[in-house]
Motif scaffolding. Structure first.
Motif, PDB file in Angstrom:
ATOM      1  N   ASP A  19       0.856  -1.185   0.000  1.00 22.73           N
ATOM      2  CA  ASP A  19       0.000   0.000   0.000  1.00 22.73           C
ATOM      3  C   ASP A  19       0.897   1.241   0.000  1.00 22.73           C
ATOM      4  OD1 ASP A  19      -2.199   1.649   0.234  1.00 22.73           O
ATOM      5  OD2 ASP A  19      -2.439   1.324   2.388  1.00 22.73           O
ATOM      6  N   VAL A  20       0.678   2.105  -0.968  1.00 14.91           N
ATOM      7  CA  VAL A  20       1.508   3.298  -1.118  1.00 14.91           C
ATOM      8  C   VAL A  20       0.639   4.540  -0.955  1.00 14.91           C
ATOM      9  CG1 VAL A  20       3.027   4.581  -2.684  1.00 14.91           C
ATOM     10  CG2 VAL A  20       2.985   2.069  -2.766  1.00 14.91           C
ATOM     11  N   THR A  21       1.092   5.495  -0.164  1.00 20.28           N
ATOM     12  CA  THR A  21       0.402   6.783  -0.051  1.00 20.28           C
ATOM     13  C   THR A  21       1.334   7.893  -0.514  1.00 20.28           C
ATOM     14  OG1 THR A  21      -0.892   6.030   1.856  1.00 20.28           O
ATOM     15  CG2 THR A  21      -0.768   8.400   1.496  1.00 20.28           C
ATOM     16  N   LEU A  22       0.901   8.625  -1.511  1.00 20.31           N
ATOM     17  CA  LEU A  22       1.641   9.794  -1.977  1.00 20.31           C
ATOM     18  C   LEU A  22       1.085  11.018  -1.279  1.00 20.31           C
ATOM     19  CD1 LEU A  22       1.862   8.897  -5.710  1.00 20.31           C
ATOM     20  CD2 LEU A  22       3.782   9.863  -4.431  1.00 20.31           C
ATOM     21  N   VAL A  23       1.963  11.925  -0.861  1.00 20.27           N
ATOM     22  CA  VAL A  23       1.522  13.183  -0.258  1.00 20.27           C
ATOM     23  C   VAL A  23       2.079  14.324  -1.101  1.00 20.27           C
ATOM     24  CG1 VAL A  23       1.234  14.449   1.888  1.00 20.27           C
ATOM     25  CG2 VAL A  23       1.782  12.008   1.975  1.00 20.27           C
ATOM     26  N   ILE A  24       1.173  15.065  -1.709  1.00 19.36           N
ATOM     27  CA  ILE A  24       1.579  16.144  -2.612  1.00 19.36           C
ATOM     28  C   ILE A  24       0.446  17.172  -2.636  1.00 19.36           C
ATOM     29  CG2 ILE A  24       0.623  15.065  -4.698  1.00 19.36           C
ATOM     30  CD1 ILE A  24       3.177  16.025  -6.202  1.00 19.36           C
ATOM     31  N   GLU A  25       0.820  18.440  -2.742  1.00 23.28           N
ATOM     32  CA  GLU A  25      -0.229  19.473  -2.712  1.00 23.28           C
ATOM     33  C   GLU A  25      -0.872  19.639  -4.087  1.00 23.28           C
ATOM     34  OE1 GLU A  25      -0.558  20.089   0.298  1.00 23.28           O
ATOM     35  OE2 GLU A  25      -2.156  21.576   0.332  1.00 23.28           O
ATOM     36  N   LYS A  26      -0.022  19.702  -5.095  1.00 19.10           N
ATOM     37  CA  LYS A  26      -0.468  19.826  -6.476  1.00 19.10           C
ATOM     38  C   LYS A  26       0.473  19.027  -7.348  1.00 19.10           C
ATOM     39  CE  LYS A  26      -0.947  24.466  -6.765  1.00 19.10           C
ATOM     40  NZ  LYS A  26      -1.025  25.760  -7.402  1.00 19.10           N
ATOM     41  N   PRO A  27       0.086  18.442  -8.430  1.00 14.49           N
ATOM     42  CA  PRO A  27      -1.274  18.410  -8.970  1.00 14.49           C
ATOM     43  C   PRO A  27      -2.126  17.339  -8.281  1.00 14.49           C
ATOM     44  CG  PRO A  27       0.159  17.114 -10.356  1.00 14.49           C
ATOM     45  CD  PRO A  27       1.016  17.665  -9.236  1.00 14.49           C
ATOM     46  N   ARG A  28      -3.397  17.309  -8.634  1.00 13.33           N
ATOM     47  CA  ARG A  28      -4.309  16.282  -8.142  1.00 13.33           C
ATOM     48  C   ARG A  28      -3.934  14.959  -8.809  1.00 13.33           C
ATOM     49  NH1 ARG A  28      -9.249  15.191  -9.767  1.00 13.33           N
ATOM     50  NH2 ARG A  28     -10.349  13.996  -8.201  1.00 13.33           N
TER      51      ARG A  28
END
Ligand code: MG
Length: 161
Positions: A96-105
């Motif tokens: 299970d991978v979670t990416l955390v980024i503000e932009k882009p969607r």
């Protein structure tokens, strides 16, 4: 024996670099700075798999001092990690991978990332989950200066004889 591993990665976002995440290219005006292509999702997933199998981490396997990995496509790291796991008889049960980024969607790209990384690992895409969230404006990720990724992997590792 079932073993769990975790991985974490963060890369600075800069102009003039493609944004490669989850082994696909995401259209955006900034990209991840790194010795390789800076694919935080692939790197976190590699580290989770290496952690579960006790094989070390990406820094050990793919040192940035090695010119071979300069601007390397991270799909190669996943393929190499998959080969190491297979050589020891280890089988990926799920990750299970979670990416955390503000932009882009990233929502429109998650399925392609899932398939691309699962293909690189030689596993069924159903065994892999890829999610994304923002940092709610907080910290360097929230300010759009970086992309981070977290991963966990469950691996069936043969008992040592
Ligand atoms: Mg990295």
């Amino acid at each position: 024996m079932l073993r769990i591993g975790q991985g974490y990665d963060i890369h600075r976002l800069v102009a003039g670099r493609p944004l490669r995440l989850g082994c696909i290219e995401v259209p955006f005006e900034l990209g991840a700075l790194g010795h390789s292509d800076g694919d935080a999702a692939a790197h976190a997933l590699c580290d989770a798999l290496l952690g579960a199998t006790g094989l070390g981490d990406m820094g050990v396997l793919f040192p940035s001092s090695d010119a071979r990995w300069k601007d390397a496509a991270s799909v190669n790291f996943l393929r190499e990690v998959a080969e190491r796991l297979s050589a020891m008889g280890a089988v990926v049960m799920s990750a299970d991978v979670t990416l955390v980024i503000e932009k882009p969607r990233l929502a429109p790209h998650l399925e392609a990332m899932r398939r691309s990384m699962a293909t690189a690992l030689g596993i069924d895409a159903d065994l892999l989950s890829v999610k994304a969230k923002s940092s709610d404006g907080l910290g360097p990720v929230g300010e759009g200066k970086a992309v981070a990724a977290l991963a966990v992997a469950l691996v069936d590792v043969p008992a040592r004889r």
